[in-house]
Scaffold this active site. Sequence first.
Site, PDB file in Angstrom:
ATOM      1  CE  LYS A  22      -1.449   1.722   3.928  1.00 42.17           C
ATOM      2  NZ  LYS A  22      -1.358   3.095   4.399  1.00 42.17           N
ATOM      3  CG  ASN A  23       2.549   2.748   3.507  1.00 47.15           C
ATOM      4  OD1 ASN A  23       1.395   3.123   3.374  1.00 47.15           O
ATOM      5  ND2 ASN A  23       3.090   2.478   4.682  1.00 47.15           N
ATOM      6  CB  CYS A 117      -2.935   6.118  11.640  1.00 45.05           C
ATOM      7  SG  CYS A 117      -3.789   4.908  10.625  1.00 45.05           S
ATOM      8  NE  ARG A 122       2.005   9.698  10.868  1.00 43.15           N
ATOM      9  CZ  ARG A 122       1.444   8.753  10.131  1.00 43.15           C
ATOM     10  NH1 ARG A 122       0.182   8.468  10.312  1.00 43.15           N
ATOM     11  NH2 ARG A 122       2.125   8.099   9.233  1.00 43.15           N
ATOM     12  CB  ILE A 124       4.857  17.281   6.291  1.00 39.39           C
ATOM     13  CG1 ILE A 124       4.020  18.558   6.249  1.00 39.39           C
ATOM     14  CG2 ILE A 124       3.987  16.067   6.415  1.00 39.39           C
ATOM     15  CD1 ILE A 124       3.266  18.715   4.920  1.00 39.39           C
ATOM     16  CG  ASP A 305       3.522   0.962   9.487  1.00 40.70           C
ATOM     17  OD1 ASP A 305       3.425   1.816  10.385  1.00 40.70           O
ATOM     18  OD2 ASP A 305       3.461   1.253   8.278  1.00 40.70           O
ATOM     19  NE  ARG A 397      -6.733   5.435   6.366  1.00 43.19           N
ATOM     20  CZ  ARG A 397      -6.474   6.649   6.796  1.00 43.19           C
ATOM     21  NH1 ARG A 397      -6.988   7.072   7.919  1.00 43.19           N
ATOM     22  NH2 ARG A 397      -5.697   7.435   6.109  1.00 43.19           N
TER      23      ARG A 397
HETATM   24  C1  UD1 Z   1       5.376   6.342   6.545  1.00 42.67           C
HETATM   25  C2  UD1 Z   1       4.263   5.318   6.393  1.00 42.67           C
HETATM   26  C3  UD1 Z   1       3.845   4.771   7.754  1.00 42.67           C
HETATM   27  C4  UD1 Z   1       5.051   4.250   8.511  1.00 42.67           C
HETATM   28  C5  UD1 Z   1       6.179   5.283   8.543  1.00 42.67           C
HETATM   29  C6  UD1 Z   1       7.463   4.750   9.169  1.00 42.67           C
HETATM   30  C7  UD1 Z   1       3.030   6.034   4.425  1.00 42.67           C
HETATM   31  C8  UD1 Z   1       1.807   6.663   3.868  1.00 42.67           C
HETATM   32  N1  UD1 Z   1       3.123   5.971   5.755  1.00 42.67           N
HETATM   33  O1  UD1 Z   1       4.835   7.417   7.318  1.00 42.67           O
HETATM   34  O2  UD1 Z   1       2.905   3.735   7.548  1.00 42.67           O
HETATM   35  O3  UD1 Z   1       4.662   3.982   9.849  1.00 42.67           O
HETATM   36  O4  UD1 Z   1       6.485   5.733   7.211  1.00 42.67           O
HETATM   37  O5  UD1 Z   1       7.896   3.612   8.478  1.00 42.67           O
HETATM   38  O6  UD1 Z   1       3.879   5.560   3.691  1.00 42.67           O
HETATM   39  N2  UD1 Z   1       9.126  13.316  10.770  1.00 42.67           N
HETATM   40  C9  UD1 Z   1       9.395  14.630  11.055  1.00 42.67           C
HETATM   41  N3  UD1 Z   1       9.256  15.546  10.044  1.00 42.67           N
HETATM   42  C10 UD1 Z   1       8.867  15.199   8.796  1.00 42.67           C
HETATM   43  C11 UD1 Z   1       8.585  13.851   8.513  1.00 42.67           C
HETATM   44  C12 UD1 Z   1       8.723  12.929   9.526  1.00 42.67           C
HETATM   45  O7  UD1 Z   1       9.753  14.968  12.174  1.00 42.67           O
HETATM   46  O8  UD1 Z   1       8.767  16.076   7.935  1.00 42.67           O
HETATM   47  C13 UD1 Z   1       9.256  12.295  11.832  1.00 42.67           C
HETATM   48  C14 UD1 Z   1       7.933  11.609  12.162  1.00 42.67           C
HETATM   49  O9  UD1 Z   1       7.188  12.325  13.108  1.00 42.67           O
HETATM   50  C15 UD1 Z   1       8.414  10.267  12.691  1.00 42.67           C
HETATM   51  C16 UD1 Z   1       9.660   9.995  11.845  1.00 42.67           C
HETATM   52  O10 UD1 Z   1      10.072  11.251  11.337  1.00 42.67           O
HETATM   53  O11 UD1 Z   1       8.818  10.406  14.044  1.00 42.67           O
HETATM   54  C17 UD1 Z   1       9.467   9.026  10.727  1.00 42.67           C
HETATM   55  O12 UD1 Z   1       8.341   9.415   9.953  1.00 42.67           O
HETATM   56  P1  UD1 Z   1       8.191   9.064   8.407  1.00 42.67           P
HETATM   57  O13 UD1 Z   1       9.163   8.005   8.059  1.00 42.67           O
HETATM   58  O14 UD1 Z   1       8.213  10.339   7.635  1.00 42.67           O
HETATM   59  O15 UD1 Z   1       6.752   8.456   8.371  1.00 42.67           O
HETATM   60  P2  UD1 Z   1       5.556   8.801   7.407  1.00 42.67           P
HETATM   61  O16 UD1 Z   1       6.075   9.164   6.042  1.00 42.67           O
HETATM   62  O17 UD1 Z   1       4.626   9.724   8.102  1.00 42.67           O
END
Ligand code: UD1
Length: 431
Positions: A22-23, A117, A122, A124, A305, A397
Amino acid sequence: MDQYVIRGGIPLHGEVEIGGAKNAALAILAAAVMADETITIENLPNVRDINVMLQAIENIGAKVDRVDLHTVKINGRPIHGCTVDNEYIRRIRASYYLLGALIGKYKCAEVALPGGCAIGSRPIDLHLKGFRALGADVRVLRGMVVAKADTLVGRHIYLDKVSVGATINIMMAASMAEGKTTIENAAKEPHVVDVANFLNCMGANIRGAGTDVIRIRGVQHFHAAVYSIIPDQIEAGTFLFAAAATGGDVTVRNVIPKHLEATIAKLLDAGCRVDEFDDAVRVSARGPLHSAHVTTLPYPGFPTDMQPQMTVVLGLADGTSTVTESIFENRFKYVDELAKMGATIKVEGNIAIIYGIDRYQGARVCAPDLRAGAALVIAGLAAEGITIVDDIYYIERGYEAFDEKFRSLGGEIERVSSAKEIQKFKLKIVS
Ligand code: UD1
């Protein structure tokens, strides 16, 4: 509201086919709009988040032709706008991939801030920092991320934190920037590699995906491509842990065993037998489960996950186990639900201390998010008596035909939408 009703206590047996990741698929669908020719994507999982993403790209004008449940053809040529906003897209996390794709191709993007979720704050910020480094003007206005650029220019970008989303997003935007981009401290997850392979298949020039330094040389156009998405390691792991929790014997097919190494290592720690084949993994759990200690980490570490599913297994192990969550700050919300089934787990900060019990007891529980919801289903399949899992919207989902696949392994589980149907299920199992 739909629910799963489960009569637990039956060891799962048999083989189950795993779908596309999915991801990976969510990012690949977004990236597909960067081409002006037809892109064919195969092994697409038929789950809700994927359908939301397809709808979003259709809404901005892309031609989307769903050939069958697991194949789609996308052509980005008719795209007429860069604004993506609707109530569904706001609920999914991966909407942020449309930012990287649209800013990369059209040098403008306006996308609703992502949902997903509720497992932590979270942010960006790393995604936005990456787009800014490439030369885009990025603002957050009225719940939308608005990004514009005259040109994007390749840069050296260091990610302060390992982020799957930021790595993929910057990689997409940079693949159509002028010159060379280097992403340092990049995520190494299999789906980062899959997205890079897909972009390369369309004509991008990306090297090093799967290591922590990714080098991208920008190109001007992407061309037609046919691409098959990698198997979903999280779906596969979920079935393997379900086998472990129920004392069963299950083979997951259409998987890449290498992607499951951390999961397999923990199944072995827990006392299961694991056999690896070319594209299948079999786990059997005939004896008692042993306690273990697990810490979630970026790939190749143990995936966050899979954390709730692992906790459910360790809840049935001899002795005391610990699970440390190092990626997201709020990923133990399901523990209160599991406690309703008899689990004895104490959460201290980001560590769950699990005191194993012999058996869960069926109860009515609520899925707080996608993976935790899947974990509660596993607990229900292992439990004595009847479990009802509410809010299965979250589970759908990310898991295709979840109940059907468990039934094919002998699990007694039905998807129901009324008290009458629950009653019918109960009558069926006593007769
Ligand atoms: C993606 C996956 C999610 C999985 C996660 C970690 C998708 C849609 N989701 O989520 O299922 O659990 O990877 O394998 O693919 N962070 C920041 N700033 C940012 C981005 C991330 O501080 O701009 C932090 C997050 O809060 C977290 C860590 O970095 O603590 C890792 O997050 P990230 O790998 O970016 O996860 P997602 O992309 O949200």
